[in-house]
Design an enzyme around this catalytic site. Sequence first.
Site, short mmCIF file in Angstrom:
data_model
loop_
_atom_site.label_atom_id
_atom_site.label_comp_id
_atom_site.label_asym_id
_atom_site.label_seq_id
_atom_site.Cartn_x
_atom_site.Cartn_y
_atom_site.Cartn_z
CB SER A 180 111.50 -48.05 -12.11
OG SER A 180 110.61 -46.97 -11.98
CE1 TYR B 253 107.22 -51.87 -11.08
CE2 TYR B 253 107.13 -49.62 -10.28
CZ TYR B 253 107.55 -50.53 -11.22
OH TYR B 253 108.31 -50.12 -12.28
CE LYS C 24 110.81 -52.93 -11.80
NZ LYS C 24 111.23 -53.99 -12.74
#
Length: 343
Positions: free
Chosen positions: A126, A151, A155
């Site tokens: 992302s 979150y 990544k």
Amino acid sequence: MVKRVLVTGGTGYIGSHTVVELLEAGYDVVIVDNLSNSERSVLKGIEKITGRRVPFHKADCQDETAMRRIFRQHGFDAVIHFAASKAVGESVEKPLLYYRNNLSSLMNILTLMRECGVPNLVFSSSCTVYGQAEKLPVSERTPRREATSPYGNTKHMCEDIIRDSVAAYPEIRSIALRYFNPIGAHESAEIGELPRGVPNNLIPFVTQTAAGIRPMLSVFGDDYNTPDGSCIRDYINVTDLAKAHVVAVARMTEGRMKAPFEVFNIGTGRGVSTLEVVRTFEKVNNLKLNYKIVGRRAGDIEAVWANPSYANEELGWKAEKSLDETLRSAWKWQQHLDNKKHK
Ligand code: UD1
């Protein structure tokens, strides 16, 4: 020989669109999903579009034993690993759930790839790894920033786990695609985004407001240092994004990688503000959206958009669909959902 691809999270939003593009490019596909944030009915949508029934396993990537069975049963040429938890706010409340799910799923996949002789992994990363960059647009050489949510941190960590693994184990290699903001739906309106409960992301909130399911859209902040004061993002059509995965799989299976771990920005190269999205949505769908400006959302980044030239040149991939077309597809999908409910 037809190549077979395992798609984890294949009934999810980006996963399902990628399955369609893989099938249309001639790949065999097997889907694994635990259905924690998607519906089995997505499989029907995929079948309607492609005319092909895709083998499906309801399984959790954290379950190494179940995943081993699936790897052994099918034999894969590549894995596209979408399955992960992705809600920024929820990750702040439940960090252990996010770390456990996102990290252990990936580690199981990497372990089984080695064990079962599957060399190729495409990983869903992302643009969140860039945080608020000093210079825009961001290229793959832009330094990653410390993540602002668990979150986002998963990544970062997943990219690092892959980088270290492919460095240590020459039998595996990987391409990480750093997505910007995927929006819209398949042009057939047979598949699209299916948020559960109140949507966190902008476009499902916009389409649900237009449909009367939500009374009003809140635009989070108009006092940012941007031309109209609202945040800027790089909104990419989900089918364009799906196609980047097909190109990445081909690059890997055809031995065209330049390094065992490659990273690409998958965006349009165009920054669009939240208010511009609202106005464009109204214009192309010929409707009025009920919205108001409210305060900033905690943790939001002011502006980010991609420099996609590395992906354009190296992958031979380019985002093709316009924002107008994409926002029309989002509305068509919402109407399709509403019609289905009333049948
Ligand atoms: C973020 C992450 C992205 C991640 C995604 C997962 C960044 C830059 N991006 O996307 O990596 O994959 O979450 O969900 O960290 N907005 C409103 N009203 C709403 C909803 C959104 O004004 O009701 C605005 C937001 O303030 C933002 C834009 O719309 O400026 C897009 O928001 P959203 O769709 O939630 O995506 P990101 O936060 O950019």
